[in-house]
Design a protein around this motif. Structure first.
Motif, PDB file in Angstrom:
ATOM      1  N   MET A 167      69.025  30.047  -2.422  1.00 42.80           N
ATOM      2  CA  MET A 167      69.834  30.542  -2.234  1.00 42.80           C
ATOM      3  C   MET A 167      71.275  29.616  -2.226  1.00 42.80           C
ATOM      4  O   MET A 167      70.611  28.358  -1.872  1.00 42.80           O
ATOM      5  N   ASN A 168      72.158  30.862  -2.261  1.00 40.27           N
ATOM      6  CA  ASN A 168      73.501  29.613  -2.986  1.00 40.27           C
ATOM      7  C   ASN A 168      74.605  29.587  -1.918  1.00 40.27           C
ATOM      8  O   ASN A 168      74.847  31.386  -2.230  1.00 40.27           O
ATOM      9  N   ILE A 169      75.445  29.032  -1.318  1.00 39.33           N
ATOM     10  CA  ILE A 169      76.713  29.332  -0.367  1.00 39.33           C
ATOM     11  C   ILE A 169      77.180  28.442  -0.678  1.00 39.33           C
ATOM     12  O   ILE A 169      77.560  27.331  -0.923  1.00 39.33           O
ATOM     13  N   SER A 170      78.611  29.451  -0.923  1.00 38.90           N
ATOM     14  CA  SER A 170      79.817  28.834  -0.997  1.00 38.90           C
ATOM     15  C   SER A 170      80.697  28.320   0.081  1.00 38.90           C
ATOM     16  O   SER A 170      80.607  29.679   0.977  1.00 38.90           O
ATOM     17  N   PHE A 171      81.371  27.174   0.385  1.00 33.72           N
ATOM     18  CA  PHE A 171      82.409  26.598   1.778  1.00 33.72           C
ATOM     19  C   PHE A 171      83.420  26.598   1.330  1.00 33.72           C
ATOM     20  O   PHE A 171      84.012  26.149   0.677  1.00 33.72           O
ATOM     21  N   THR A 172      84.660  26.398   2.283  1.00 38.43           N
ATOM     22  CA  THR A 172      85.879  26.169   1.733  1.00 38.43           C
ATOM     23  C   THR A 172      86.204  24.754   1.974  1.00 38.43           C
ATOM     24  O   THR A 172      84.901  24.684   3.060  1.00 38.43           O
TER      25      THR A 172
END
Length: 74
Positions: A1-6
């Motif tokens: 799983m790949n999650i992007s955050f600000t």
């Protein structure tokens, strides 16, 4: 799983870990997801209660326009 955050979210996560309340980033995210689930379930339950109240109250003689206007005045 790949999650992007600000950048702001990353800084928040880092701050939480640095505070010592969490041991790592994953704990912060798991806690956030748990709280989101609790919040979401509460909102859904509250909406169901309000819908049931509306259904039980019967048919209103007021128009949608009248209802909106009365809410704006509050």
């Amino acid at each position: 799983m790949n999650i992007s955050f600000t950048k702001q979210q990353e800084e928040y996560i880092t701050t939480q870990v640095e505070s010592g309340e969490y041991q790592n980033n994953s704990e912060v995210i798991r806690d956030a997801l748990r709280l989101h689930t609790v919040y979401r379930n509460k909102v859904i339950n509250d909406l169901k209660i309000e819908i049931e109240k509306g259904l039980e109250s019967g048919i209103s003689k007021r128009s949608v326009k009248d209802i909106i206007e009365s809410k704006r005045k509050k």
